[in-house]
Design an enzyme around this catalytic site. Structure first.
Site, PDB file in Angstrom:
ATOM      1  N   ARG A   1       0.851  -1.186   0.000  1.00 23.10           N
ATOM      2  CA  ARG A   1       0.000   0.000   0.000  1.00 23.10           C
ATOM      3  C   ARG A   1       0.890   1.239   0.000  1.00 23.10           C
ATOM      4  NH1 ARG A   1      -3.168  -0.197   5.204  1.00 23.10           N
ATOM      5  NH2 ARG A   1      -3.977   1.767   4.412  1.00 23.10           N
TER       6      ARG A   1
ATOM      7  N   LYS B   1      -2.904  -8.543  10.690  1.00 26.36           N
ATOM      8  CA  LYS B   1      -4.237  -8.386  11.279  1.00 26.36           C
ATOM      9  C   LYS B   1      -5.283  -7.996  10.244  1.00 26.36           C
ATOM     10  CE  LYS B   1      -3.644  -3.575  12.846  1.00 26.36           C
ATOM     11  NZ  LYS B   1      -4.706  -2.956  12.055  1.00 26.36           N
ATOM     12  N   ASP B   2      -4.846  -7.496   9.069  1.00 27.63           N
ATOM     13  CA  ASP B   2      -5.786  -7.112   8.023  1.00 27.63           C
ATOM     14  C   ASP B   2      -6.245  -8.298   7.173  1.00 27.63           C
ATOM     15  OD1 ASP B   2      -5.578  -4.488   8.817  1.00 27.63           O
ATOM     16  OD2 ASP B   2      -4.197  -3.902   7.223  1.00 27.63           O
TER      17      ASP B   2
ATOM     18  N   ARG C   1     -13.211  -3.314  17.456  1.00 32.16           N
ATOM     19  CA  ARG C   1     -12.661  -4.016  18.628  1.00 32.16           C
ATOM     20  C   ARG C   1     -12.196  -3.016  19.685  1.00 32.16           C
ATOM     21  NH1 ARG C   1      -7.640  -4.387  20.192  1.00 32.16           N
ATOM     22  NH2 ARG C   1      -6.946  -3.523  18.197  1.00 32.16           N
ATOM     23  N   ARG C   2     -11.427  -2.018  19.263  1.00 31.24           N
ATOM     24  CA  ARG C   2     -10.958  -1.016  20.224  1.00 31.24           C
ATOM     25  C   ARG C   2     -12.131  -0.222  20.792  1.00 31.24           C
ATOM     26  NH1 ARG C   2      -6.251   0.515  16.087  1.00 31.24           N
ATOM     27  NH2 ARG C   2      -4.632  -0.926  16.824  1.00 31.24           N
TER      28      ARG C   2
ATOM     29  N   ARG D   1     -11.003   8.029  10.818  1.00 33.23           N
ATOM     30  CA  ARG D   1     -10.303   7.379   9.707  1.00 33.23           C
ATOM     31  C   ARG D   1      -9.036   8.153   9.408  1.00 33.23           C
ATOM     32  NH1 ARG D   1     -12.462   4.495   5.709  1.00 33.23           N
ATOM     33  NH2 ARG D   1     -10.257   4.174   5.240  1.00 33.23           N
TER      34      ARG D   1
ATOM     35  N   ASN E   1      -4.578   7.858   8.128  1.00 29.36           N
ATOM     36  CA  ASN E   1      -3.346   7.200   8.529  1.00 29.36           C
ATOM     37  C   ASN E   1      -2.889   7.695   9.898  1.00 29.36           C
ATOM     38  OD1 ASN E   1      -2.133   9.735   8.082  1.00 29.36           O
ATOM     39  ND2 ASN E   1      -1.564   9.217   5.986  1.00 29.36           N
ATOM     40  N   VAL E   2      -1.761   7.177  10.355  1.00 24.94           N
ATOM     41  CA  VAL E   2      -1.265   7.526  11.685  1.00 24.94           C
ATOM     42  C   VAL E   2      -1.054   9.027  11.810  1.00 24.94           C
ATOM     43  CG1 VAL E   2       0.713   7.317  13.246  1.00 24.94           C
ATOM     44  CG2 VAL E   2      -0.214   5.278  12.121  1.00 24.94           C
TER      45      VAL E   2
ATOM     46  N   THR F   1      -2.453  11.489  10.216  1.00 22.74           N
ATOM     47  CA  THR F   1      -3.741  12.194  10.250  1.00 22.74           C
ATOM     48  C   THR F   1      -4.387  12.091  11.622  1.00 22.74           C
ATOM     49  OG1 THR F   1      -4.126  11.822   7.888  1.00 22.74           O
ATOM     50  CG2 THR F   1      -6.053  12.274   9.255  1.00 22.74           C
ATOM     51  N   ARG F   2      -4.363  10.910  12.192  1.00 26.11           N
ATOM     52  CA  ARG F   2      -5.020  10.704  13.487  1.00 26.11           C
ATOM     53  C   ARG F   2      -4.314  11.461  14.605  1.00 26.11           C
ATOM     54  NH1 ARG F   2      -7.570   4.603  13.327  1.00 26.11           N
ATOM     55  NH2 ARG F   2      -7.884   4.533  11.083  1.00 26.11           N
TER      56      ARG F   2
ATOM     57  N   CYS G   1     -12.187  -9.740  10.389  1.00 28.48           N
ATOM     58  CA  CYS G   1     -11.059  -9.075  11.035  1.00 28.48           C
ATOM     59  C   CYS G   1     -11.451  -7.723  11.629  1.00 28.48           C
ATOM     60  CB  CYS G   1      -9.892  -8.920  10.063  1.00 28.48           C
ATOM     61  SG  CYS G   1     -10.339  -8.302   8.434  1.00 28.48           S
TER      62      CYS G   1
END
Length: 311
Positions: free
Chosen positions: A9, A79-80, A127-128, A148, A150-151, A153-154, A241
């Site tokens: 990706r 995990k994906d 899950r979280r 939503r 990426n890291v 952005t969050r 997942c």
């Protein structure tokens, strides 16, 4: 020999993870190059993952490129991966796992307990979210909101004040060199990670002996056993997942044969109830251990919990 084409990706984290495989192969004297592939999960940054197919949307485009022979290997966050594989594609290698725990990145260095009343915690993971809501039953001072991106952005949204904190995988921050932004690391027995979290998956076309041989030295037996148990549990629960299910396995050294312990949780999406189960078994019977723990969770009502919706 032509360079091995590794599909990845385009996100910074995916590129960093895939570069780890390029570098590992280089140490073996094997040349490899990255081929960037855009997935539906990358294109759609606004809809919740549950509405566009769960985290599996990050996998399908890479698999399509693999089957079209546009790439030779695909690197995923394990995990994906959907809990059930597909026949034309082999899970060629599972390298050593990064720390699988979840972490909090909060403003002003705060922890979950020290967040102020009404604090807003962002996560895109059911899950979280479910486990946060479960914790909020005892400490109701925070709310959970979808996020939503990426890291970067969050974390930026925390800095800008849109959220007071976000929950992320420690492994991703470690691979990006951003562990200094972590304000709390959660106990994996209390806040259970996603099955396969922290591990990478290297896929190739089934029967591609050249690729299987190339990545064989990257295989880590302990990580493979742990994620096999975790994913077997997920498959037995028939949960995707993106389901509110956590599972964490680890190898326990013994005087004769190593044992594998597995701890798992299934949570109602609204956090109103949960079931937990822990069990140990033979290192060589990881798949069966996952199935046994899943069966006990189902007997305690896990199936009903994970089918519920937030109201």
């Amino acid at each position: 020999m032509t360079a091995i084409r590794i599909g990845t990706r385009r996100s910074a984290l995916a590129l960093a993870q895939s570069q780890l495989i390029v570098d590992a192969l280089a140490r073996l004297g094997i040349e490899a190059e990255l081929v960037e592939v855009t997935t539906e999960g990358d294109r759609n940054q606004t809809s919740p993952l549950t509405q566009i197919g769960g985290t599996g949307v990050f996998v399908s485009a890479l698999r399509d490129a693999l089957l079209a022979e546009e790439i030779d290997l695909a690197v995923h966050s394990l995990k994906d991966l959907p809990s059930k594989g597909i026949e034309p594609i082999a899970l060629a290698a599972v390298p050593g796992r990064e720390d699988p725990r979840d972490v909090l990145v909060a403003r002003d260095g705060l922890t979950l307990e020290s967040l102020p009343a009404g604090a807003r915690i962002g996560t895109g993971s059911p899950r979280r979210a479910a486990q946060l809501r479960l914790l909020a039953k005892e400490s109701t001072h925070f709310e959970v909101a979808d996020i939503r991106g990426n890291v970067d952005t969050r974390v930026r949204k925390v800095r800008e004040g849109a959220y007071d904190a976000v929950v992320l995988a420690r492994a991703g921050l470690a691979r990006l060199g951003r562990l200094d932004e972590v304000t709390e690391t959660f106990d994996p027995a209390a806040f259970v990670p996603a099955p396969g979290q922290g591990a990478l998956a290297i896929e190739c076309r089934t029967g591609d002996e050249r690729m299987l041989a190339a990545v064989a030295p990257l295989e880590d037996r302990e990580t493979r056993a742990a994620v096999t148990a975790e994913r077997a549990l997920l498959a037995e629960l028939e949960a995707g997942c993106a389901a509110p299910v956590g599972a964490f396995a680890q190898v326990l050294p013994g005087p004769d044969n190593a044992q594998l312990s597995l701890h798992a949780i299934a949570v109602a999406p609204d956090g109103s109830a949960s079931v937990r189960m822990s069990m140990s078994g033979s290192f060589g019977e990881a798949h069966e251990l996952g199935r046994k723990v899943a069966a006990k969770l189902l007997a305690d009502g896990a199936g009903r919990l994970i089918e519920e919706r937030v109201t």
